[in-house]
Scaffold this motif. Sequence first.
Motif, mmCIF file in Angstrom:
data_model
loop_
_atom_site.group_PDB
_atom_site.id
_atom_site.type_symbol
_atom_site.label_atom_id
_atom_site.label_comp_id
_atom_site.label_asym_id
_atom_site.label_seq_id
_atom_site.Cartn_x
_atom_site.Cartn_y
_atom_site.Cartn_z
ATOM 1 N N GLU A 26 -13.090 4.428 48.392
ATOM 2 C CA GLU A 26 -14.137 3.718 47.396
ATOM 3 C C GLU A 26 -14.073 2.162 47.365
ATOM 4 O OE1 GLU A 26 -13.728 5.398 43.228
ATOM 5 O OE2 GLU A 26 -14.102 7.418 44.237
ATOM 6 N N VAL A 27 -12.704 1.796 47.635
ATOM 7 C CA VAL A 27 -12.429 0.234 47.559
ATOM 8 C C VAL A 27 -13.448 -0.375 48.671
ATOM 9 C CG1 VAL A 27 -10.461 0.124 48.981
ATOM 10 C CG2 VAL A 27 -10.974 -1.609 47.290
ATOM 11 N N THR A 28 -13.814 0.132 49.859
ATOM 12 C CA THR A 28 -14.688 -0.327 51.036
ATOM 13 C C THR A 28 -15.923 -0.832 50.402
ATOM 14 O OG1 THR A 28 -15.477 1.734 51.616
ATOM 15 C CG2 THR A 28 -13.642 0.933 52.626
ATOM 16 N N ALA A 29 -16.563 -0.195 49.313
ATOM 17 C CA ALA A 29 -18.006 -0.648 48.928
ATOM 18 C C ALA A 29 -17.524 -1.905 48.234
ATOM 19 C CB ALA A 29 -18.329 0.386 47.653
ATOM 20 N N VAL A 30 -16.817 -2.262 47.429
ATOM 21 C CA VAL A 30 -16.560 -3.722 46.874
ATOM 22 C C VAL A 30 -16.335 -4.579 47.771
ATOM 23 C CG1 VAL A 30 -14.986 -5.042 45.369
ATOM 24 C CG2 VAL A 30 -15.478 -2.696 44.740
ATOM 25 N N LEU A 31 -15.499 -4.441 48.988
ATOM 26 C CA LEU A 31 -15.143 -5.077 50.137
ATOM 27 C C LEU A 31 -16.433 -5.407 50.892
ATOM 28 C CD1 LEU A 31 -11.526 -3.768 50.720
ATOM 29 C CD2 LEU A 31 -12.060 -6.152 49.961
ATOM 30 N N ALA A 32 -17.239 -4.586 51.149
ATOM 31 C CA ALA A 32 -18.434 -4.640 51.865
ATOM 32 C C ALA A 32 -19.335 -5.561 51.331
ATOM 33 C CB ALA A 32 -18.990 -3.148 52.411
ATOM 34 N N ALA A 33 -19.423 -5.655 50.119
ATOM 35 C CA ALA A 33 -20.495 -6.360 49.341
ATOM 36 C C ALA A 33 -19.959 -7.810 49.164
ATOM 37 C CB ALA A 33 -20.826 -5.759 48.115
ATOM 38 N N GLY A 42 -13.736 11.829 57.321
ATOM 39 C CA GLY A 42 -15.105 11.440 56.820
ATOM 40 C C GLY A 42 -15.003 10.249 55.611
ATOM 41 N N LEU A 43 -13.970 9.597 55.399
ATOM 42 C CA LEU A 43 -13.687 8.477 54.614
ATOM 43 C C LEU A 43 -14.234 7.209 55.143
ATOM 44 C CD1 LEU A 43 -10.504 9.448 52.754
ATOM 45 C CD2 LEU A 43 -12.483 9.974 52.005
ATOM 46 N N PRO A 44 -15.163 6.277 54.411
ATOM 47 C CA PRO A 44 -15.125 5.022 54.624
ATOM 48 C C PRO A 44 -14.053 3.951 54.994
ATOM 49 C CG PRO A 44 -15.959 5.247 52.451
ATOM 50 C CD PRO A 44 -15.589 6.703 52.881
ATOM 51 N N ALA A 45 -14.021 3.390 56.017
ATOM 52 C CA ALA A 45 -13.221 2.414 56.106
ATOM 53 C C ALA A 45 -13.470 1.158 56.795
ATOM 54 C CB ALA A 45 -12.116 3.049 57.308
ATOM 55 N N LEU A 46 -12.726 -0.081 56.408
ATOM 56 C CA LEU A 46 -13.059 -1.545 56.908
ATOM 57 C C LEU A 46 -11.656 -1.983 57.298
ATOM 58 C CD1 LEU A 46 -15.134 -2.673 54.227
ATOM 59 C CD2 LEU A 46 -15.852 -2.435 56.353
ATOM 60 N N ASP A 47 -11.880 -2.640 58.332
ATOM 61 C CA ASP A 47 -10.761 -3.501 58.736
ATOM 62 C C ASP A 47 -10.961 -4.943 58.417
ATOM 63 O OD1 ASP A 47 -9.355 -1.597 60.325
ATOM 64 O OD2 ASP A 47 -10.697 -1.830 62.049
ATOM 65 N N LEU A 48 -9.913 -5.677 57.718
ATOM 66 C CA LEU A 48 -10.003 -6.974 57.014
ATOM 67 C C LEU A 48 -9.035 -7.954 57.555
ATOM 68 C CD1 LEU A 48 -9.997 -5.377 53.424
ATOM 69 C CD2 LEU A 48 -11.925 -5.685 54.632
ATOM 70 N N LEU A 49 -9.366 -9.125 57.494
ATOM 71 C CA LEU A 49 -8.370 -10.337 57.681
ATOM 72 C C LEU A 49 -8.288 -10.965 56.338
ATOM 73 C CD1 LEU A 49 -6.328 -11.517 59.670
ATOM 74 C CD2 LEU A 49 -8.154 -12.968 60.282
ATOM 75 N N THR A 103 -5.984 -0.914 48.160
ATOM 76 C CA THR A 103 -6.198 0.192 47.395
ATOM 77 C C THR A 103 -6.942 -0.368 46.361
ATOM 78 O OG1 THR A 103 -4.133 0.210 46.150
ATOM 79 C CG2 THR A 103 -4.313 1.582 48.163
ATOM 80 N N GLU A 104 -6.885 -1.844 45.855
ATOM 81 C CA GLU A 104 -7.887 -2.282 44.824
ATOM 82 C C GLU A 104 -7.866 -3.801 45.220
ATOM 83 O OE1 GLU A 104 -5.426 -2.014 40.959
ATOM 84 O OE2 GLU A 104 -4.201 -0.596 41.942
ATOM 85 N N VAL A 105 -9.179 -4.186 44.723
ATOM 86 C CA VAL A 105 -9.431 -5.671 44.872
ATOM 87 C C VAL A 105 -10.345 -6.033 43.581
ATOM 88 C CG1 VAL A 105 -11.842 -4.846 45.937
ATOM 89 C CG2 VAL A 105 -10.848 -7.133 46.313
ATOM 90 N N GLU A 106 -10.213 -7.407 43.240
ATOM 91 C CA GLU A 106 -10.581 -7.689 42.004
ATOM 92 C C GLU A 106 -10.980 -9.470 42.326
ATOM 93 O OE1 GLU A 106 -9.319 -9.554 37.613
ATOM 94 O OE2 GLU A 106 -8.121 -7.820 38.608
#
Length: 99
Positions: free
Chosen positions: A56-63, A22-29, A90-93
């Motif tokens: 939680e990091v998916t919210a930052v990446l989705a935006a 049930g955790l949000p997930a994103l595939d990225l390049l 696991t982290e994005v800045e």
Amino acid sequence: MNRLLLSGSLLQRGAPRFTPAGLPALDLLIQHQSTVEQAGHPRQLSLEMKAQAVGEVTAVLAAMPLGRQARFAGFLASARNGRGWLFHVTEVEPADDAV
């Protein structure tokens, strides 16, 4: 220790999904370009790396707009099919100088 720090830009982002837990997930390049020194000579690097974010990091990446420069941190693991590696972010800045 398995820790990867990579600066680059968000090149592609898959559709949001959820893991079986049930955790949000994103595939990225992620695209990275830089110059490094190897054996006393400059070397141009350019690569695209498949990545995945869970939680939680998916919210930052989705935006984050595609093409945005950022610093990504996480770890490497075998890809699900056993071929190659997958960068688990696991982290994005977002970079300060990004548009």
